[in-house]
Design a protein around this motif. Structure first.
Motif, short mmCIF file in Angstrom:
data_model
loop_
_atom_site.label_atom_id
_atom_site.label_comp_id
_atom_site.label_asym_id
_atom_site.label_seq_id
_atom_site.Cartn_x
_atom_site.Cartn_y
_atom_site.Cartn_z
N ALA A 53 -5.13 27.52 4.44
CA ALA A 53 -4.21 28.66 5.21
C ALA A 53 -3.66 28.22 6.61
O ALA A 53 -2.63 28.87 6.98
CB ALA A 53 -5.17 29.74 5.13
N LEU A 54 -4.44 27.57 7.43
CA LEU A 54 -3.84 27.15 8.51
C LEU A 54 -2.59 26.26 8.44
O LEU A 54 -1.72 26.53 9.16
CB LEU A 54 -5.02 26.40 9.34
N ASN A 55 -2.58 25.35 7.70
CA ASN A 55 -1.31 24.55 7.39
C ASN A 55 -0.35 25.46 7.15
O ASN A 55 0.77 25.25 7.54
CB ASN A 55 -1.72 23.72 6.33
N PHE A 56 -0.42 26.30 5.81
CA PHE A 56 0.69 26.95 5.58
C PHE A 56 1.17 28.13 6.59
O PHE A 56 2.24 28.38 6.51
CB PHE A 56 0.40 27.70 4.22
N PHE A 57 0.10 28.54 7.44
CA PHE A 57 0.33 29.49 8.46
C PHE A 57 1.29 29.02 9.48
O PHE A 57 2.42 29.46 9.78
CB PHE A 57 -0.69 30.14 9.06
N LEU A 58 1.16 27.76 9.64
CA LEU A 58 1.90 26.86 10.56
C LEU A 58 3.06 26.54 10.10
O LEU A 58 4.47 26.68 10.90
CB LEU A 58 1.35 25.64 11.19
N ALA A 59 3.35 26.19 8.73
CA ALA A 59 4.45 25.98 8.22
C ALA A 59 5.33 27.37 8.10
O ALA A 59 6.68 27.29 8.25
CB ALA A 59 4.34 25.59 6.84
N SER A 60 4.89 28.33 8.03
CA SER A 60 5.57 29.70 7.84
C SER A 60 5.85 30.12 9.41
O SER A 60 7.03 30.61 9.39
CB SER A 60 4.65 30.69 7.40
N LEU A 61 5.16 29.73 10.18
CA LEU A 61 5.51 29.95 11.85
C LEU A 61 6.63 29.17 11.93
O LEU A 61 7.83 30.04 12.75
CB LEU A 61 4.53 29.61 12.72
N TYR A 62 6.89 27.76 11.58
CA TYR A 62 7.88 27.11 11.93
C TYR A 62 9.22 27.67 11.03
O TYR A 62 10.37 27.62 11.90
CB TYR A 62 7.57 25.64 11.34
N SER A 63 9.13 28.03 10.10
CA SER A 63 10.19 29.00 9.42
C SER A 63 10.52 30.15 9.93
O SER A 63 11.90 30.23 9.93
CB SER A 63 9.63 29.17 7.82
N TYR A 183 6.32 32.88 2.66
CA TYR A 183 7.13 32.05 3.12
C TYR A 183 8.58 32.79 3.37
O TYR A 183 9.22 32.88 4.50
CB TYR A 183 7.65 30.70 2.59
N LEU A 184 9.08 33.37 2.15
CA LEU A 184 10.35 34.17 2.65
C LEU A 184 10.07 35.29 3.56
O LEU A 184 11.30 35.94 4.17
CB LEU A 184 10.85 34.49 1.22
N SER A 185 8.99 35.94 3.24
CA SER A 185 8.80 37.08 4.22
C SER A 185 8.84 36.43 5.88
O SER A 185 9.53 37.29 6.66
CB SER A 185 7.45 37.81 4.16
N MET A 186 8.54 35.33 6.04
CA MET A 186 8.74 34.79 7.46
C MET A 186 10.18 34.43 7.66
O MET A 186 10.69 34.80 8.65
CB MET A 186 8.05 33.38 7.58
N VAL A 187 10.89 34.13 6.86
CA VAL A 187 12.38 34.03 6.79
C VAL A 187 13.15 34.99 6.98
O VAL A 187 13.98 35.29 7.82
CB VAL A 187 12.95 33.41 5.36
N ILE A 188 12.68 36.27 6.34
CA ILE A 188 13.38 37.53 6.58
C ILE A 188 12.97 38.06 7.87
O ILE A 188 13.88 38.91 8.40
CB ILE A 188 13.29 38.46 5.42
N VAL A 189 11.84 38.00 8.28
CA VAL A 189 11.69 38.33 9.65
C VAL A 189 12.37 37.83 10.68
O VAL A 189 13.06 38.36 11.54
CB VAL A 189 10.05 38.26 9.96
N GLY A 190 12.61 36.25 10.60
CA GLY A 190 13.45 35.77 11.60
C GLY A 190 14.94 36.08 11.52
O GLY A 190 15.63 36.20 12.34
#
Length: 535
Positions: A53-63, A183-190
């Motif tokens: 979860a931590l690793n994927f959270f950071l990858a999502s934050l990056y996105s 991941y796409l939810s982070m993309v659409i927020v950005g």
């Protein structure tokens, strides 16, 4: 389920992507883990849930912050035009140059993720984007606007591919659509939500501050990656040697072809149980700047193009995903230009707030394309004696054949006729819904089909996607001048239907295409040091 039971359930003649997800004869076993993890605690598939979860959270934050950098600029086109005298034509061109940077950057950077690992590529990307944000805050001339957008595009080019590689590294088949949905939810927020505060910041603090805030957020993310993001590249061990060493630079083609027609040998399958070192790596080892392997990377500079023309699933994803971004670029650039003029007369805040509409549609799309998609494939697999086919995911893409053109026409024709902004917002929301569903479905589909060459496949997809967007955006102004805004949107809607209809033949013939290209896939997969096809 034990690895030996898995091998009994797997038919070597199955095409790539076809796997057993359910044991119908023994339902107590639950979902079968595909790909099967090794017994090594350093295998990312074996990591604990909090660690993943931590690793994927950071990858999502990056996105998230990558797409903030790439997409908030259209909010300040009005101020850039009035304060710096930059024409709307050049602002349109800056959007195109950004897409061009996104298209070519992936080709030259992603190969290093195979050689040195995912972590240094993430860090390099963040550093380049941080520098771009600072430059954007200080830009004063037209040439700076054009060049800095190229640099920002190059810095963010790896975002889609590297995150998909991370998803493949960390998660199993039955989890990937959900992770892609997050991941796409982070993309659409950005993409859709970040322009809202950006518009307010531009009005209250001045347009440079949208970039200063972006630089601050990218800087925080960079620090978090330095101290907390672990390398997810994992090279399975075969008879005490890493696969990158045992394979070397060359693989006997005849041997690989034979492997596609028979069960893997005992020496190949025994690697799951022959891990000589099962000790957890130290924090310092996990945070090393590089995890270099001996496998050559030269082929990864040209192999994406070979993958594109060899595997129909990759070509389908590239065309559909590319068209989605191209039509989104049309909506985004026309919105940023025409909403500033009568009868709308929006300011930067209004343009930013308008992005809430596609955001709402995209959020709904994330649920349909993510968790619902994963539930759907498990449901379909049970009906197929526990056997999963990647084409099951494509059923959820069928509604987008209609949703996408309806959204484009509602927005575009409403804009051309000067209809109330709420009509445009409804069209934009519908397109946001279609965009997210089809993006999630196609990205997960190609990952399921060809997981061991997913990096090369997604480089090809990203190249096509951003090349199409670049061409469309550069051609947009003369296109509108030639046939008018109304007719341009009618053409775009018709093209959207034509492209989305490709889902139907892929649904019918996708498995046959995977079977026909199975030998070629296995040849390429065997050259990957981290492949899991024969575990």
């Amino acid at each position: 389920m034990a690895s030996q039971d898995l091998s009994e359930m797997h038919d070597a003649t199955w095409p790539p992507g076809t796997v057993a997800l359910e044991d119908i004869q023994n339902l107590a076993q639950g979902v079968i883990l595909q790909p099967p993890p090794t017994e090594d605690p350093n295998d990312p598939l074996n990591w604990s849930k909090p660690r993943k979860a931590l690793n994927f959270f950071l990858a999502s934050l990056y996105s998230l912050f990558t797409f903030v950098l790439l997409d908030i600029g259209t909010v300040i086109w009005g101020p850039l035009n009035t304060e710096l005298g930059i024409s709307y034509s050049n602002l349109n061109n800056s959007f195109a140059t950004n897409c061009a940077g996104l298209a070519v950057g992936c080709i030259f950077i992603i190969p290093f993720a195979y050689k040195y690992g995912r972590r240094p590529v993430y860090l390099l990307s963040l550093i380049v984007q941080l520098a771009s944000a600072i430059w954007m805050a200080k830009m004063k001339t037209t040439w700076e606007v054009l060049v800095v957008n190229i640099v920002a595009g190059l810095g963010g080019a790896v975002s889609e591919t590297i995150v998909q590689m991370t998803v493949k590294d960390l998660f199993f088949v039955h989890q990937r659509a959900t992770m892609n949905g997050l991941y796409l939810s982070m993309v659409i927020v950005g993409t859709f939500l970040a322009p809202v505060p950006a518009g307010y910041a531009a009005i209250s603090q001045g347009w440079p501050w949208i970039w200063w805030w972006t630089a601050i957020l990218l800087g925080i993310t960079l620090v978090a990656f330095v101290f907390f993001f672990e390398e997810t590249k994992y090279v399975p061990v075969l008879n005490g040697r890493s696969r990158s060493v045992s394979l070397g630079a060359e693989v006997d083609t005849k041997q690989v072809e034979e492997s596609g027609r028979k069960e893997p040998s005992a020496s190949e399958t025994s690697q799951v149980d022959q891990v000589p070192e099962r000790r957890q790596r130290s924090y310092r080892q996990r945070m090393a700047l590089s995890h270099k392997t001996d496998a050559p990377i030269v082929r990864h500079f040209w192999q994406p193009f070979l993958v594109l023309v060899t595997f129909p699933a990759v070509a389908y994803t590239a065309i559909c995903y590319g068209a989605l971004l191209a039509w989104f670029s049309v909506l985004a650039t026309t919105q940023s230009t025409y909403l500033l003029s009568p009868p709308y007369n929006f300011q930067a805040t209004g343009v930013g707030l308008f992005s809430i509409a596609p955001f709402i549609g995209a959020v709904i799309g994330c649920v349909i394309g993510g968790p619902l998609n994963d539930w759907w494939i498990l449901f379909m697999s049970k009906r197929n004696n526990g056997i999963f086919e990647p084409e099951y995911r494509l059923y959820l893409a069928i509604p987008t054949i209609i949703l996408s053109p309806i959204g484009i026409l509602t927005f575009g024709l409403g804009l051309a006729k000067g209809l109330p902004w709420i009509v445009l917002a409804v069209g934009s929301a519908l397109y946001g819904l279609a965009l997210t569903i089809l993006s999630d479905v196609t990205l997960t589909y190609v990952t399921d089909c060809y997981q061991d060459i997913v990096g090369d496949a997604l480089v090809a997809v990203t190249f096509v996607r951003n090349t199409l967007a670049t061409i469309i955006v550069f051609a947009l102004t003369p296109w509108i001048n030639a046939i008018g805004l109304y007719n341009m949107f009618v053409c775009v809607a018709c093209l959207s239907v034509a492209v989305n209809l490709l889902t139907i033949p892929m649904l019918i013939y996708g498995k046959r295409a995977r079977a026909m290209t199975a030998t070629k896939y296995r040849q390429m997969a065997m050259l990957q040091p981290d492949h899991r096809s024969f575990l």
